[in-house]
Design a protein around this motif. Structure first.
Motif, PDB file in Angstrom:
ATOM      1  N   THR A  98       1.533   1.341   2.107  1.00 43.30           N
ATOM      2  CA  THR A  98      -0.151   0.842   1.856  1.00 43.30           C
ATOM      3  C   THR A  98      -0.224   0.186   0.591  1.00 43.30           C
ATOM      4  O   THR A  98      -1.267  -0.301   0.213  1.00 43.30           O
ATOM      5  CB  THR A  98      -0.848   1.736   2.241  1.00 43.30           C
ATOM      6  N   GLN A  99       0.852   0.419  -0.294  1.00 43.93           N
ATOM      7  CA  GLN A  99       0.633   0.125  -1.776  1.00 43.93           C
ATOM      8  C   GLN A  99       1.384  -1.231  -2.194  1.00 43.93           C
ATOM      9  O   GLN A  99       2.127  -1.796  -1.414  1.00 43.93           O
ATOM     10  CB  GLN A  99       1.404   0.997  -2.724  1.00 43.93           C
ATOM     11  N   PRO A 100       0.773  -1.918  -3.060  1.00 43.06           N
ATOM     12  CA  PRO A 100       1.284  -3.255  -3.423  1.00 43.06           C
ATOM     13  C   PRO A 100       2.766  -3.110  -4.048  1.00 43.06           C
ATOM     14  O   PRO A 100       3.192  -2.115  -4.461  1.00 43.06           O
ATOM     15  CB  PRO A 100       0.493  -3.873  -4.510  1.00 43.06           C
ATOM     16  N   ASN A 148       5.217  -0.179  -5.821  1.00 41.87           N
ATOM     17  CA  ASN A 148       6.546   0.325  -5.183  1.00 41.87           C
ATOM     18  C   ASN A 148       7.649   0.045  -6.354  1.00 41.87           C
ATOM     19  O   ASN A 148       8.662   0.691  -6.026  1.00 41.87           O
ATOM     20  CB  ASN A 148       6.896  -0.423  -3.751  1.00 41.87           C
ATOM     21  N   ARG A 149       7.614  -0.802  -6.974  1.00 41.69           N
ATOM     22  CA  ARG A 149       8.599  -1.153  -8.349  1.00 41.69           C
ATOM     23  C   ARG A 149       8.452   0.285  -9.035  1.00 41.69           C
ATOM     24  O   ARG A 149       9.590   0.751  -9.725  1.00 41.69           O
ATOM     25  CB  ARG A 149       8.224  -2.220  -9.242  1.00 41.69           C
ATOM     26  N   ILE A 150       7.498   0.962  -9.243  1.00 41.13           N
ATOM     27  CA  ILE A 150       7.511   1.972 -10.152  1.00 41.13           C
ATOM     28  C   ILE A 150       8.133   3.533  -9.687  1.00 41.13           C
ATOM     29  O   ILE A 150       8.759   4.291 -10.320  1.00 41.13           O
ATOM     30  CB  ILE A 150       6.096   2.594 -10.278  1.00 41.13           C
ATOM     31  N   GLY A 187       2.967 -12.661  -2.637  1.00 42.79           N
ATOM     32  CA  GLY A 187       2.770 -12.300  -3.844  1.00 42.79           C
ATOM     33  C   GLY A 187       3.000 -10.886  -4.062  1.00 42.79           C
ATOM     34  O   GLY A 187       3.220 -10.175  -3.180  1.00 42.79           O
ATOM     35  N   ILE A 188       2.925 -10.273  -5.234  1.00 42.52           N
ATOM     36  CA  ILE A 188       3.287  -9.069  -5.454  1.00 42.52           C
ATOM     37  C   ILE A 188       2.062  -7.993  -5.402  1.00 42.52           C
ATOM     38  O   ILE A 188       2.362  -6.874  -5.432  1.00 42.52           O
ATOM     39  CB  ILE A 188       3.967  -8.865  -6.968  1.00 42.52           C
ATOM     40  N   GLU A 189       0.880  -8.800  -5.071  1.00 42.45           N
ATOM     41  CA  GLU A 189      -0.198  -7.867  -4.889  1.00 42.45           C
ATOM     42  C   GLU A 189      -0.127  -7.377  -3.247  1.00 42.45           C
ATOM     43  O   GLU A 189      -1.260  -6.481  -2.945  1.00 42.45           O
ATOM     44  CB  GLU A 189      -1.418  -8.512  -5.310  1.00 42.45           C
ATOM     45  N   VAL A 190       0.345  -7.860  -2.458  1.00 43.71           N
ATOM     46  CA  VAL A 190       0.360  -7.698  -1.061  1.00 43.71           C
ATOM     47  C   VAL A 190       0.992  -6.365  -0.681  1.00 43.71           C
ATOM     48  O   VAL A 190       2.064  -5.845  -1.585  1.00 43.71           O
ATOM     49  CB  VAL A 190       1.384  -8.754  -0.075  1.00 43.71           C
ATOM     50  N   ALA A 191       0.755  -5.540   0.212  1.00 45.40           N
ATOM     51  CA  ALA A 191       1.280  -4.326   0.561  1.00 45.40           C
ATOM     52  C   ALA A 191       2.654  -4.265   0.937  1.00 45.40           C
ATOM     53  O   ALA A 191       3.069  -5.240   1.719  1.00 45.40           O
ATOM     54  CB  ALA A 191       0.294  -3.459   1.665  1.00 45.40           C
TER      55      ALA A 191
END
Length: 538
Positions: free
Chosen positions: A364-366, A370-372, A409-413
């Motif tokens: 559910t997160q962008p 998830n990179r973190i 984009g990187i803001e999508v879930a």
């Protein structure tokens, strides 16, 4: 191979001239910002195995969910056995004789085979003798030798799949959707499955077979439909089409190979296991027994084994998710047996988990969030003890670019990405931060040939740069192509070692199932009981 179906063609016309089981005409499904299916046409004859091929994100799953009633199309029609239908839910599809065997099994381990089959369908034949007789009858028809009172937790992966098939047949399915059914099977089990499918086809069952393993598609299918970027691009005859032609239809490039380049294995040990033992909590059963293993810099060491033989426990013990009962784990000479998972990650272990949804992503997160994961104490996603959101976003952009993660984009879930793109994001994350060891557990499971090629190349490039890789995979072609050395796991033990340059898939499969040891034991026994004069020089 035929040309793509043109817009406006009568997709319901049966090219083979026989009765049709499924006709999808002009199926279109839109989501915000995405057209998942665009005028898809598909015709499946009754009593055939019809393969559906396409890269991840091509629209296969959306199309099958539409056929199974999990979602409704925005445009187009569905015909089942010549009658137009409208499914509001999977219950409607089941009532129409459609069943779906999902790639990830949906069984209750603490119930028996019989209980799993009957669960949720008690109204069909009750829960007593009539239900038991019906399950036994279906097992005979399909050739599935399953003990009805055995707990599912005691079954191997191939028998679990048979239980799933029995479940859909018990509910009256005559049209069966098989989603990546061979992803976790060894060659002998694949042949057994195909024998059952062929026998059921002769009894009039119809199959929709979804797979990215093109050799298997050509071996089992009567016809093939290819979907690319949400639309039908063509049909193919498995008797005449080649893997290269199918790959070009699917992704526009030829079929990739996992074949590893020249050896770059060094003498420097990166991961060392010494007498590693793991016992189950509670009953003390040995899940891992006295394992010795070394992975060197520049080496890909493959672990082969039927799922459920200790591979998951091995990975989780190395990662610190489970605490070893005995033995030592060394990373670059440092004992990490008692340190926590985060410390192991910080010491340089990258981890591609076997189940990306459960263990690899926050769906559910962008993407940048998830990179973190796993890097919350290190640059570029952390600075001076605080999360660095700007750094995480910037590096996520790099991963998306370098690993060809197809996303708006990187803001999508993360949930909005196809399985292959989710996997490329994970591999990109885990190869960031200069790891010394990569644990790759089924790194290309369920991904298309395009994503497969990129993941293989990235792992090979990292290996050439000195990375040590522990590769766990159910794909024998992947193991044989990528590995420098292969070890076989059976019942929590390392029972054999194989040279990927010389071993065959059949030999590897025999070792994985214990058949090789059984044969050797029989030979030894025969030698021990030779009569005088037998077995002499000839």
């Amino acid at each position: 191979m035929t040309t793509p179906t043109p817009t406006g063609t009568d997709a319901g016309a049966d090219p083979g001239g026989g009765a049709t089981a499924v006709v999808l005409s002009g199926i279109t499904k839109r989501f915000p910002g995405v057209v998942a299916n665009d005028n898809v046409c598909l015709t499946v004859r009754r009593g055939e195995v019809h393969a559906l091929c396409g890269e991840n994100g091509a629209g296969k799953s959306t199309l099958m969910k539409t056929l199974y009633g999990m979602q409704q199309p925005d445009e187009g029609t569905i015909e089942i056995n010549g009658e137009q239908v409208h499914f509001r839910s999977p219950a409607d599809a089941i009532a129409a004789g459609i069943g779906m065997v999902h790639q990830h099994f949906m069984l209750a381990d603490n119930l028996t085979v019989l209980e799993n089959v009957v669960l949720g369908a008690e109204s069909a034949h009750g829960i007593g003798g009539r239900a038991r007789r019906r399950v036994a009858e279906l097992a005979r028809q399909t050739g599935f030798d399953l003990a009805p009172d055995l707990l599912v937790e005691r079954l191997g992966v191939a028998d679990r799949q048979r239980v799933e098939i029995l479940k859909v047949l018990y509910r009256g399915a005559r049209i069966v959707i098989l989603d990546e059914p061979t992803a976790v099977l060894v060659p002998q089990e694949v042949e057994d499955l195909f024998a059952s499918v062929r026998a059921m086809r002769e009894q009039g069952y119809t199959f929709l077979f979804i797979s990215h393993k093109l050799d298997e598609v050509r071996a089992i299918a009567d016809s093939i439909t290819v979907i690319r970027r949400g639309t039908t691009v063509g049909t193919a005859d498995p008797a005449t089409v080649t893997n290269r032609q199918l790959a070009e239809m699917m992704v526009g490039t030829e079929l990739p190979s996992p074949q590893t380049r020249e050896s770059v294995v060094t003498d420097r040990a990166v991961l060392e296991l010494r007498g590693l033992t793991l016992r189950a909590e509670g009953d003390g059963r040995e899940l891992l027994h006295d394992l010795d293993l070394t992975v060197r810099a520049g080496e890909i060491l493959g672990i082969a084994g039927v799922e459920g033989n200790g591979q998951t426990e091995l990975v989780e013990t190395i990662m610190g998710i489970r605490r070893a009962s005995a033995g030592r784990i060394l990373l670059s000479g440092k004992d990490i047996t008692r340190v926590g998972t985060l410390a192991r990650r910080e010491a340089g272990i990258g981890y591609v988990p076997e189940d990306r949804h459960r263990y690899g992503l926050l769906l559910t997160q962008p993407l940048w969030w998830n990179r973190i994961l796993g890097y919350q104490t290190r640059r570029p996603t952390a600075r001076r003890g605080w999360l660095d959101r700007a750094g995480a976003r910037q590096d996520t952009e790099r991963i998306v670019r370098d690993f060809d993660v197809r996303t708006p984009g990187i803001e999508v879930a993360a949930a909005a990405l196809s399985g292959g793109n989710q996997q490329k994001l994970i591999v990109g994350r885990e190869l960031s931060g200069d790891p010394v060891l990569l644990i790759a557990s089924h790194p290309t499971r369920g991904v298309d040939v395009g994503a497969q090629a990129l993941i293989w190349e990235q792992i090979k490039d990292a290996r050439a740069a000195g990375l040590a890789v522990l590769l766990i995979s159910a794909d024998l072609d992947e193991l044989l192509g990528l590995s420098d050395t292969i070890k076989v796991m059976l019942r929590g033990r390392l029972v054999a070692e194989a040279d990927p340059k010389t071993v065959t898939p059949e030999e590897l499969g025999a070792a994985m199932t214990g058949a090789a040891g059984d044969r050797d034991a029989k030979k030894d026994g025969a030698a021990d009981h030779q009569e005088p004069g037998e077995g002499g020089d000839r």
